[in-house]
Design an enzyme around this catalytic site. Structure first.
Site, PDB file in Angstrom:
ATOM      1  N   HIS A   7       0.835  -1.221   0.000  1.00  0.00           N
ATOM      2  CA  HIS A   7       0.000   0.000   0.000  1.00  0.00           C
ATOM      3  C   HIS A   7       0.864   1.263   0.000  1.00  0.00           C
ATOM      4  O   HIS A   7       0.860   2.063   0.939  1.00  0.00           O
ATOM      5  CB  HIS A   7      -1.002   0.022   1.154  1.00  0.00           C
ATOM      6  CG  HIS A   7      -0.537  -0.578   2.441  1.00  0.00           C
ATOM      7  ND1 HIS A   7       0.505  -0.081   3.169  1.00  0.00           N
ATOM      8  CD2 HIS A   7      -0.997  -1.661   3.133  1.00  0.00           C
ATOM      9  CE1 HIS A   7       0.677  -0.813   4.247  1.00  0.00           C
ATOM     10  NE2 HIS A   7      -0.218  -1.782   4.253  1.00  0.00           N
ATOM     11  N   HIS A  34      -5.967  -2.026  13.496  1.00  0.00           N
ATOM     12  CA  HIS A  34      -4.698  -1.829  14.204  1.00  0.00           C
ATOM     13  C   HIS A  34      -4.868  -1.652  15.706  1.00  0.00           C
ATOM     14  O   HIS A  34      -3.989  -1.113  16.382  1.00  0.00           O
ATOM     15  CB  HIS A  34      -3.932  -0.662  13.572  1.00  0.00           C
ATOM     16  CG  HIS A  34      -3.523  -0.963  12.165  1.00  0.00           C
ATOM     17  ND1 HIS A  34      -2.536  -1.864  11.862  1.00  0.00           N
ATOM     18  CD2 HIS A  34      -4.013  -0.521  10.977  1.00  0.00           C
ATOM     19  CE1 HIS A  34      -2.411  -1.956  10.547  1.00  0.00           C
ATOM     20  NE2 HIS A  34      -3.307  -1.144   9.991  1.00  0.00           N
TER      21      HIS A  34
END
Length: 835
Positions: free
Chosen positions: A542, A590
């Site tokens: 990414h 996360h």
């Protein structure tokens, strides 16, 4: 309940949902319209008042073209339903179900007790939207005609059926071998067949005389099959003997008088190109629209032969002694042949037959019977041991590779396979907190368990270990246990020390290093991370940064020759909804808290409209080389392929034709660039391009078939190792395989582990570790991961000089600002999916 009743219940649920949407003024897509009509027919059958014929008529007037999306008018050709009548189960076929303007909503809503909406809720669209050329998958056929086998001599011959029943003779049948009651000059027919299009036939009615044209057979001119009247290699000196023998067996023979013969041979058979495209699919210079995108491709070359196409079916070509060779062993013949496919691959956009043997592609070109056909490719013999997959009017691509997978749940594999993905590369152990955030399978016990637990799934698997260790012993142990790469992730600490250590071990073992860099800029800025690479090859995940990485300028890494950059699909492409969904994704993945200001700041620093917009353009320029998912961890495992083509569509919409396509009227270069992003380039990056990644001889036969109209959204069939692993399949109790509901189901090929591959390190194979796991999948070592670079990324090797403004986030490439607007509508979306 029987299983078939559960399938029908699914159909009813969707039909009921479609009725509700219709009542609130929503125009139905193809799937909704199909389900509504099919489920209503089931209800009418239950009443017991209608015959099959009644319902075939009733089904045509439920929905008018005002009630459906414009493309449905051209895409919905027929609906097949089987239902239980008072006298048993019967098939009902609705031909052209959208054939009126207004339909009959009372019939469409019968039994639902929903209010009938006003027709004013469904205004007709602009007439041009209903035009065939605006429909998904439209084929623009070149004007003109095609001559079949123009270089062959033609022999006219009079034929009369002296029997009392019709006789129909197929194109490639040895004409001398035909029914004993056909009366003609058999000496003239020796070594010849009908001069008509492949797979067609001529019907001889009782007592009727016809003049037909014959052409010589090709290849080795070896005649086999039929009535065994002329068996053997064609030899003109045997003609008299053969005719005498067949007459003794009662076969009619009428020599032609020279006075009655036509003065000259007929010209070659001619087929209008539009008819040819219907029969065999588009050919050279015909154009195809990909799904409902704005992308148009041109068939660059046709490797089949006009007049000798291999076609399977009743009375068609692939039969004993005609298009199928006789007396050849399995070793000499293909296991499976895919006929007349339009192939879209980095190697080209062309039409060919594809030959498969022992799970691998062994030939691409012209398949058939070399005994009777010219120009049959090497290793392309069709025999009695060959299965056939007809791909006329279908596209074949190589199976996609998702190179950024969090193995959070095994159900991802089913979803990915149904989208056309055949290789998943990443790490994880299930929905652990670590796997929800990172793609790491971090120790031998878990590596062994993950390889064994995925062993029965119809998917090629490669695992990445945890690369975040400034020491080396654990990293080596993970590779020796079977990991085919190591992943550095900021959640484990992507520090310069860990980066250097991980890359050193990857260099030693020839596996790829993958990195999610440090959004926090804790140890260094992007420049420090790049310095730690020391010009060694690395796959940067990414690379735009919303998925994670140095804020705000991780995207600048695309300028470097050792960087193999990829995107993940939530930011593919930039739309009006992209930014609003990202923050919540990030917080969950996360393990962040909205109650901690620093967590929120960390998350917000990753989401920037400017870099996402730049990512669109850099993908189009070929500066970002790959697209992957980031499955269930800020990404969607079933949308790698569809979002790749959405990105291509958006860029064409906003940027126009690429320079390489300028003036051609088609998008062949752009399409090759984008298909490479999820096929050959991730395969090269991860050291498996010698086995997978492209439609080439020697590659594992992981192939995806698409209807033109569904390209990019919904495969019609997926092959794993040359066997069908997934297909669009109807009611298992149906009398034919196309009875509603049609669903993507795993097929027999999904249940043979040897049809898939476990990609592991060479060290784990040579040590015997992998053998000790007792895997049933094929096992292959990754290789050549350390001597590659951006230059090796097919159609995607551009390395512009990059700058990123640290405050305004403005991105430039070679001095040009990379900016574009988000869009609010894209193809491959609500026209194809229910939810």
């Amino acid at each position: 309940m029987q299983p078939r009743e559960l399938h029908k219940l699914t159909l009813h649920q969707l039909g009921s949902l479609a009725q509700k949407r219709l009542c609130r003024g929503v125009k139905l897509n193809k799937l909704e319209a199909t389900s509504l009509i099919a489920s209503q027919i089931q209800e009418y059958v239950r009443d017991g008042n209608h015959s099959v014929a009644d319902l075939m008529s009733l089904g045509k007037d439920m929905l008018g073209k005002r009630h459906v999306q414009p493309n449905v008018v051209h895409l919905l050709h027929e609906i097949m339903i089987e239902a239980t009548f008072p006298d048993g189960t019967y098939l009902i076929t609705i031909h052209d179900p959208i054939c009126t303007t207004d339909g009959n909503l009372e019939h469409a809503l019968y039994g639902s007790f929903l209010p009938t909406p006003s027709q004013e809720l469904f205004p007709l669209e602009e007439e041009k939207l209903y035009a065939p050329e605006n429909s998904p998958g439209f084929v623009e056929v070149l004007e003109g005609e095609i001559e079949l086998l123009p270089n062959l001599p033609r022999t006219p011959i009079e034929v009369r059926n002296m029997g009392d029943r019709p006789i129909q003779v197929g194109s490639h049948y040895h004409f001398i071998e035909t029914n004993e009651k056909l009366c003609f000059d058999r000496s003239k027919a020796y070594g010849k067949r009908l001069d008509i299009p492949s797979g067609t036939a001529i019907r001889f009615e009782p007592g009727v005389m016809k003049i037909v044209n014959l052409i010589p057979i090709g290849g080795a001119k070896l005649i086999q099959g039929g009535n065994s009247l002329s068996k053997g290699v064609f030899d003109d000196s045997r003609t008299r003997e053969i005719v005498d023998n067949l007459m003794k067996q009662g076969f009619m023979h009428q020599p032609e008088s020279p006075l009655n013969m036509p003065l000259q041979s007929a010209r070659p058979f001619v087929v209008p190109r539009k008819l040819y495209a219907v029969m065999y699919g588009p050919t050279t210079n015909d154009k195809i629209r990909l799904g409902d995108t704005n992308l148009i491709v041109r068939v660059e070359k046709d490797f089949t032969e006009y007049g000798n196409e291999s076609v399977f079916g009743g009375g068609k070509v692939i039969r004993d002694g005609t298009g199928q060779s006789s007396s050849k062993s399995m070793d000499e013949c293909l296991d499976t042949v895919i006929t007349n496919a339009v192939i879209i691959d980095h190697t080209g956009i062309y039409k060919a037959d594809i030959g498969i043997k022992n799970g691998y592609i062994v030939g691409i070109g012209k398949a058939g019977n070399p005994d009777t056909m010219d120009n049959i490719g090497e290793n392309m013999v069709i025999g009695s041991s060959t299965d056939v997959i007809s791909a006329e009017n279908k596209i074949v691509t190589y199976g996609g590779m998702d190179s950024h997978v969090h193995f959070i749940c095994p159900q991802q594999i089913e979803e990915a396979l149904a989208s056309g993905i055949t290789t998943m590369y990443g790490g994880g152990t299930g929905p652990s907190t670590g796997t929800n955030a990172t793609t790491c399978t971090p120790n031998k016990d878990l590596i062994r368990s993950m390889l064994r637990s995925t062993d029965s799934y119809p998917m090629n698997i490669g695992l990445t270990g945890k690369g975040n260790d400034s020491g080396s012993s654990s990293l080596k142990e993970q590779i020796e246990a079977g990991c085919s790469g190591l992943k550095l992730h900021e959640d484990w600490g992507s520090t310069p020390a860990a980066i250097d250590s991980c890359l050193s071990v990857c260099d030693e073992y020839d596996v790829q290093c993958l990195i999610h860099t440090d959004t926090l800029n804790e140890s260094s800025f992007v420049e420090g991370t790049f310095k730690a690479f020391k010009n060694r090859t690395i796959h940067t995940y990414h690379v735009e940064g919303a998925g994670g990485g140095h804020a705000p300028d991780i995207i600048s890494l695309v300028q470097n020759p050792n960087i193999l950059p990829s995107s993940t699909n939530p930011t593919r492409p930039f739309t009006t909804n992209t930014l609003d969904e990202e923050l919540d994704m990030l917080m969950v993945c996360h393990h962040l808290s909205r109650n901690v200001p620093e967590d929120v700041a960390f998350a917000e620093s990753r989401i920037r409209a400017e870099t996402i917009a730049a990512e669109d353009i850099l993908q189009d320029l070929g500066a970002i080389s790959m697209i992957s998912s980031d499955s269930q961890a800020m990404g969607r495992c079933g949308e790698v392929i569809s979002r790749t083509w959405k990105t291509a569509h958006k860029n064409k919409l906003q940027r126009g034709a690429l320079p390489e396509d300028e003036g051609s009227g088609v998008d062949n270069f752009r399409v090759k660039r984008y298909v490479s992003k999820y096929t050959i380039n991730p395969a090269i990056t991860h050291g498996i391009s010698h086995i997978v990644g492209s439609v080439e001889i020697g590659k594992f036969a992981d192939l995806v078939l698409w209807d033109f109209a569904d390209f990019g959204a919904r495969p019609s069939m997926v092959l794993k190792g040359g066997m069908i692993a997934l297909a669009s399949m109807g009611d298992p109790n149906g009398s034919i395989p196309t009875v509603s509901p049609l669903m993507s189901w795993q097929m027999f090929g999904a249940h043979d582990p040897e049809r898939s591959i476990a990609f592991v390190s060479k060290a784990s194979i040579t040590s015997g570790v992998i053998e000790s796991y007792g895997l049933h999948k094929r096992v292959e070592a990754v290789k050549s991961t350390r001597n590659i670079g951006k230059k090796d990324m097919v159609y995607n090797s551009y390395m512009p000089k990059m700058t990123v403004d640290p405050e305004a986030y403005t991105v430039t490439a070679d001095g040009k600002v990379m900016e574009c607007e988000p869009v609010d509508k894209l193809p491959l979306s609500q026209s194809y999916f229910i939810f």
